[in-house]
Design a protein around this motif. Structure first.
Motif, short mmCIF file in Angstrom:
data_model
loop_
_atom_site.label_atom_id
_atom_site.label_comp_id
_atom_site.label_asym_id
_atom_site.label_seq_id
_atom_site.Cartn_x
_atom_site.Cartn_y
_atom_site.Cartn_z
N GLY A 1 0.71 -1.31 0.12
CA GLY A 1 0.05 -0.04 -0.04
C GLY A 1 0.96 1.34 -0.04
N MET A 2 1.94 1.31 0.71
CA MET A 2 2.89 2.45 0.84
C MET A 2 3.48 2.48 -0.43
SD MET A 2 3.05 3.86 3.84
CE MET A 2 5.04 4.21 4.11
N ALA B 1 -0.15 8.27 -8.37
CA ALA B 1 -1.01 8.41 -7.13
C ALA B 1 -0.91 9.57 -6.45
CB ALA B 1 -0.41 7.19 -6.12
N ALA B 2 0.13 10.51 -6.82
CA ALA B 2 0.44 11.62 -6.14
C ALA B 2 -0.90 12.67 -5.77
CB ALA B 2 1.65 12.74 -7.05
N ASP B 3 -1.11 12.97 -4.73
CA ASP B 3 -2.12 13.95 -3.96
C ASP B 3 -1.60 15.41 -4.47
OD1 ASP B 3 -4.02 15.40 -3.02
OD2 ASP B 3 -4.23 14.04 -1.44
N LEU C 1 2.89 10.27 1.70
CA LEU C 1 3.56 8.87 2.26
C LEU C 1 2.96 8.96 3.50
CD1 LEU C 1 7.14 8.23 0.83
CD2 LEU C 1 4.83 6.68 0.33
N LEU C 2 3.12 10.10 4.23
CA LEU C 2 2.97 9.99 5.78
C LEU C 2 1.13 9.80 5.97
CD1 LEU C 2 5.09 12.71 7.17
CD2 LEU C 2 5.38 10.06 7.62
N GLY D 1 18.09 11.14 -2.60
CA GLY D 1 17.52 11.58 -4.14
C GLY D 1 17.19 10.47 -4.70
N SER D 2 17.07 9.31 -4.19
CA SER D 2 16.31 8.13 -5.04
C SER D 2 14.96 8.42 -5.25
CB SER D 2 16.72 6.85 -4.26
OG SER D 2 18.07 6.75 -3.75
N ASP D 3 14.63 7.53 -6.27
CA ASP D 3 13.13 7.68 -6.65
C ASP D 3 12.22 6.71 -5.73
OD1 ASP D 3 10.68 7.51 -8.20
OD2 ASP D 3 11.43 5.65 -8.89
N TRP D 4 11.35 7.30 -4.98
CA TRP D 4 10.58 6.85 -4.00
C TRP D 4 9.93 5.44 -4.58
CZ3 TRP D 4 8.49 11.52 -0.86
CH2 TRP D 4 9.47 11.62 0.25
#
Ligand code: MRU
Length: 350
Positions: A57-58, A66-68, A77-78, A112-115
């Motif tokens: 889910g995270m 999925a960016a809000d 994410l939090l 700086g990595s891609d989440w």
């Protein structure tokens, strides 16, 4: 053997455990909110499976799609972490997985990595590690059983309750592969019937001889000498070895001790909560009264009857003969033996 929680590249698939054994229906989750709803509604259940699903889910929450737009990516994410954490309170694997995912996100953010990539990798790692831990638990546990073992289990601590293979049923699987199992007694496990619906389904698939019993029959068979040992899973284990597991586990443990039958708990290190000195601090989920007054959607109590529905109970460590982990078989005093499991885990992850 089934893997009930699957990462599918851009979404998560979960086998709907509320529909088993009547129908094998897979549900698709594209958002963390859908994963959270599936956990809350028991479509995915069992401590390690809940942890793996929440981790995925995270990973979904980290996907750019999925960016809000009203939240920055860290806040999004939090929000996912908090939303997933609010689903079910007892299984510590949920909080363990969310903390691990958050730590990974923070580390990735500062480098700086891609989440999305990093969190997908971490969620899949949590999944795969769980299967490996279950296999190790299975092998250690099988060594405890006598030839021709007759085993009683409660609830479902099988492949369905984990990323695959199972904890208590992992021991049964490994022992069966060694030709050591003669019969598994399956408590039906009111009110959700995980034993009747899920454990019986898994054992049938594996061709392992079993008999379904109503929960109130366990004492009868333990007293008659028909059972050699009890094996159950766990949702949270405190530092002193007190074990939270499906409601009814405590009664079985007391009956086992009274009859001189070993009572084993099988669980990975992700189920340990060494921040709690005893089981008194374990939060017990209270579920809807309807689950007790109704059975499979049909009312079984008079209209207006009030019910109580704690979903878990705590078995004091004095009833637990051994805790089977991926690091080996832990014996009392659990303060010392469980600390070595946590230590081994820490070493493996640093
Ligand atoms: O309410 P549930 O079905 O999630 O409860 C599951 C159990 O109590 C299992 O025994 C436990 O999670 C161990 S799973 C390997």
């Amino acid at each position: 053997m089934i893997h009930p929680v699957r990462w599918q590249g851009d979404h998560v698939s979960l086998i709907d455990q509320t529909r088993l054994p009547v129908a094998e229906v897979w549900i698709r989750c594209d958002t963390w909110q859908e994963v959270a709803a599936a956990i809350r509604h028991m479509q995915v259940r069992g401590a390690p499976a809940i942890g793996a699903a929440a981790a995925m889910g995270m990973a979904l929450a980290a996907r750019p799609i999925a960016a809000d737009s009203t939240l920055n990516p860290l806040d999004a994410l939090l929000a996912a972490q908090q939303g997933l954490a609010a689903t079910r309170p007892t299984a510590v694997n949920l909080f363990w997985a969310l903390e691990r995912m958050t730590r990974r996100a923070v580390a990735a953010g500062s480098s700086g990595s891609d989440w999305a990539t990093v969190l997908t990798e971490e969620a899949c790692l949590i999944h795969d590690e769980d299967v490996a831990m279950c296999r190790a638990i299975g092998d250690f546990g099988a060594g405890l059983l006598p030839a021709g073992a007759r085993i009683l289990t409660h609830c479902n601590a099988g492949a369905l309750a984990t990323a695959g293979y199972g904890t208590a049923l992992g021991v049964v699987r490994s022992a069966h592969a060694q030709g050591k199992v003669s019969l598994v007694y399956v408590d039906e496990t009111r009110p959700w019937m995980q034993g009747a619906r899920l454990t019986a389904w898994e054992l049938r698939q594996e061709g392992i001889e079993h008999r379904l019993i109503a929960d109130n029959m366990a004492g009868h068979f333990l007293h008659r000498g028909a059972i050699d040992c009890v094996i159950v899973g766990a949702d949270r284990i405190a530092a002193n070895g007190d074990v939270a597991n499906k409601i009814g586990t405590y009664s079985v443990a007391v009956l086992a001790k009274e009859n001189g039958i070993p009572f084993f708990v099988a669980a990975p290190s992700s189920t340990l909560d060494l921040s709690l000195t005893t089981g008194d601090g374990i939060p017990i989920e209270e579920r809807s009264e309807d689950e007790v007054t109704h059975l499979a959607g049909h009312r079984i109590a008079p209209e207006g009857t009030r019910a109580m529905n704690p979903a878990f109970d705590v078995t004091p460590a004095r009833y637990v003969s051994a805790i089977i982990t991926e690091a080996g078989v832990m014996r009392p005093p659990y303060e010392a033996s469980l600390a070595t499991v946590a230590g081994a885990r820490l070493k493996a992850t640093t």
